[in-house]
Design an enzyme around this catalytic site. Structure first.
Site, PDB file in Angstrom:
ATOM      1  N   ASN A  57       0.767  -1.444  -0.082  1.00  0.00           N
ATOM      2  CA  ASN A  57       0.109  -0.017   0.062  1.00  0.00           C
ATOM      3  C   ASN A  57       0.821   1.317  -0.158  1.00  0.00           C
ATOM      4  OD1 ASN A  57       0.527   0.728   2.717  1.00  0.00           O
ATOM      5  ND2 ASN A  57      -0.397  -1.042   3.264  1.00  0.00           N
ATOM      6  N   ILE A  61      -2.348  -6.919  14.375  1.00  0.00           N
ATOM      7  CA  ILE A  61      -1.482  -6.739  15.247  1.00  0.00           C
ATOM      8  C   ILE A  61      -1.868  -6.021  16.597  1.00  0.00           C
ATOM      9  CG2 ILE A  61       0.880  -5.986  15.699  1.00  0.00           C
ATOM     10  CD1 ILE A  61       1.210  -6.769  12.303  1.00  0.00           C
TER      11      ILE A  61
HETATM   12  N1  CTP Z   1      -3.747  -2.882  12.417  1.00  0.00           N
HETATM   13  C1  CTP Z   1      -2.827  -3.902  12.705  1.00  0.00           C
HETATM   14  N2  CTP Z   1      -3.013  -5.246  12.121  1.00  0.00           N
HETATM   15  C2  CTP Z   1      -3.912  -5.120  10.913  1.00  0.00           C
HETATM   16  C3  CTP Z   1      -4.725  -4.142  10.521  1.00  0.00           C
HETATM   17  C4  CTP Z   1      -4.486  -3.139  11.169  1.00  0.00           C
HETATM   18  O1  CTP Z   1      -2.222  -3.772  13.562  1.00  0.00           O
HETATM   19  N3  CTP Z   1      -3.751  -6.522  10.457  1.00  0.00           N
HETATM   20  C5  CTP Z   1      -3.777  -1.657  13.184  1.00  0.00           C
HETATM   21  C6  CTP Z   1      -2.927  -0.379  12.403  1.00  0.00           C
HETATM   22  O2  CTP Z   1      -1.776  -0.040  12.678  1.00  0.00           O
HETATM   23  C7  CTP Z   1      -4.070   0.940  12.882  1.00  0.00           C
HETATM   24  C8  CTP Z   1      -5.520   0.233  13.419  1.00  0.00           C
HETATM   25  O3  CTP Z   1      -5.118  -1.165  13.454  1.00  0.00           O
HETATM   26  O4  CTP Z   1      -3.401   1.082  14.390  1.00  0.00           O
HETATM   27  C9  CTP Z   1      -6.572   0.472  12.293  1.00  0.00           C
HETATM   28  O5  CTP Z   1      -6.025   0.057  11.186  1.00  0.00           O
HETATM   29  P1  CTP Z   1      -7.000   0.446   9.769  1.00  0.00           P
HETATM   30  O6  CTP Z   1      -6.475   0.189   8.830  1.00  0.00           O
HETATM   31  O7  CTP Z   1      -7.574   1.668  10.101  1.00  0.00           O
HETATM   32  O8  CTP Z   1      -8.415  -0.761  10.396  1.00  0.00           O
HETATM   33  P2  CTP Z   1      -8.475  -1.988   9.748  1.00  0.00           P
HETATM   34  O9  CTP Z   1      -8.340  -2.802  10.879  1.00  0.00           O
HETATM   35  O10 CTP Z   1      -7.646  -2.446   8.511  1.00  0.00           O
HETATM   36  O11 CTP Z   1     -10.036  -1.879   9.436  1.00  0.00           O
HETATM   37  P3  CTP Z   1     -10.736  -1.639   8.071  1.00  0.00           P
HETATM   38  O12 CTP Z   1      -9.895  -1.687   7.038  1.00  0.00           O
HETATM   39  O13 CTP Z   1     -11.980  -2.305   7.940  1.00  0.00           O
HETATM   40  O14 CTP Z   1     -11.015  -0.009   8.370  1.00  0.00           O
END
Ligand code: CTP
Length: 415
Positions: A214, A311
């Site tokens: 990304n 995570i």
């Molecule tokens: N995060 C993480 N591990 C993942 C996905 C997200 O640690 N596999 C953490 C990111 O570092 C951030 C938070 O979760 O602190 C939210 O990430 P975000 O991308 O906004 O949310 P998602 O969990 O991916 O949910 P969605 O895509 O449905 O909004």
């Protein structure tokens, strides 16, 4: 923020020298005073007239120019600055600096200075990767020279790799970080605290040469790690691939995939603070090929995806090893605060910093952020600010939080 800090900008030879004009403009906008030395090679790429129009000062070039020496000698030039920035820093000037050579005004000034020096390397990828340049850069790093970049990308020569000069916005951010860290007294009382920060994108393999990734630049996570370390907190940064230089005083653990990031984080627990700023890929390819996928097989490939570990969720629910403060980010494109509040509950973290990453905001991969700071006590809207300013404000909140708990002192170590 800069007050009237004085930058001595040394422009050496390289096609990237043109970016210096933009850098000077941005520095002047932020109220920095800029004086420039243009090397002979540098003047092949930008003219003294364009540089001096932007610095609103004369441009220095000749070591033995009688008028320069009379008005402003090389010793005076180096003393009369708060920071020397070499941008672009060619392989030649890095070699001169590392070996103490001084046969022109730029190199003599660099040898004579007792002020902090920042270099922004820019050169062909093979020159950058040459063991001689690597050794020179290492010597300079060991002497405390701050390095910004180089970035990865296509170069003027058509080759691809590391060697592109960092963008003016990133150089400006590094300069601002330098001064804000310098002005902050080291708070040894925080050394009892240990922080883990995740940053950057993850890369999920499709086969040995392809991956899903990304646009995360890692700027926000790296800025947070830098601000934590600057406040005296022992900081470990687990980061995916970025173009950024690891912040000073921070231990970097490089990873590629989400699963590697999780394993690295689990190994580091327990810590007092965790900030998850990484843009972790939500999915990975179920069966990443061990051989390169070939077109000749015919038809279009279908990629079956499986969910990656979360995570932030895992750390927030780590039981006995859960950090006492877990902070996440919420990148949202609509209904930002509501989605972020739900995310905070779902993931089980203490605070969440919600940001609008919808098209046109320029947040993702950009240098600024508009944050809604969400805790148990409610929502506070922070004004739009640089990612560095967001990092500093977050660290202020963290320090206040631990001060309330009575934990800024050596008590954390005693826990
Ligand atoms: N995060 C993480 N591990 C993942 C996905 C997200 O640690 N596999 C953490 C990111 O570092 C951030 C938070 O979760 O602190 C939210 O990430 P975000 O991308 O906004 O949310 P998602 O969990 O991916 O949910 P969605 O895509 O449905 O909004």
């Amino acid at each position: 923020m800069s007050g009237q800090k004085r930058i001595l900008l040394i422009i050496s030879g390289g096609i990237a020298a043109y970016k210096c004009l933009e850098l000077i403009r941005r520095l002047r906008e932020k109220d920095f005073l800029v004086r420039a030395i243009l090397t002979k090679a540098g003047s092949e790429f930008v003219t003294p007239l364009s540089v001096s129009s932007l610095t609103e000062d004369k441009v220095y070039g000749e070591l033995f120019s009688l008028t320069d020496e009379a008005e402003m000698g090389h010793i005076q030039l180096s003393r009369d600055a708060d920071l020397l920035v070499v941008a672009p820093a060619s392989a030649d000037i890095l070699a001169k600096m590392a070996n103490g050579l001084c046969n022109d005004l730029a190199s003599t000034t660099l040898l004579a200075t007792d002020k902090p020096v920042m270099v922004v390397p820019a050169m062909n990828v093979r020159m950058w990767e040459h063991p001689a340049t690597k050794a020179n850069m290492e010597t300079l790093n060991q002497r405390g020279v701050v390095q910004v970049g180089p970035d990865e990308g296509v170069m003027a020569c058509g080759e691809y790799g590391f060697g592109r000069m960092s963008e003016p916005a990133d150089i400006l951010q590094a300069i601002e970080t330098h001064f804000s860290q310098e002005s902050k007294p080291k708070q040894s009382s925080n050394t009892a605290l240990r922080a883990l920060v995740t940053s950057g994108p993850t890369h999920e393999a499709i086969d040995p040469v392809r991956y899903i990734a990304n646009r995360s630049s890692g700027r926000q996570g790296h800025a947070i790690a830098a601000a934590l370390a600057a406040s005296g907190i022992e900081t470990i940064l687990v980061s995916g691939l970025t173009d950024l230089t690891p912040p000073k005083g921070v231990k970097l653990i490089p990873i590629e995939s989400a699963r590697e990031m999780l394993a690295a984080c689990n190994d580091l627990l327990p810590v007092d603070i965790t900030i998850c700023a990484a843009a972790v890929a939500d999915w990975r390819v179920k069966d990443a090929g061990s051989q390169k996928m070939k077109k000749e097989k015919g038809g279009l490939p279908t990629l079956e995806l499986v969910e990656n570990p979360d995570i932030l969720h895992a750390i927030s629910n780590a039981g006995k090893t859960r950090p006492s403060l877990v902070v996440g980010f919420a990148a949202e494109t609509e209904n930002v605060v509501n989605h972020a509040q739900a995310k905070r509950k779902r993931k089980g973290c203490d605070w969440i910093l919600a940001n609008d990453v919808s098209e046109g905001t320029g947040t993702f991969g950009g240098t600024e952020n508009t944050i809604h700071y969400i805790t148990n006590d409610g929502v506070t809207d922070w004004p739009k600010m640089t990612k560095q300013a967001v990092a500093e404000r977050l660290v202020e909140e963290i320090l206040a939080h631990f001060a309330d708990l009575g934990k800024t002192t050596d008590q954390a170590a005693a826990d």
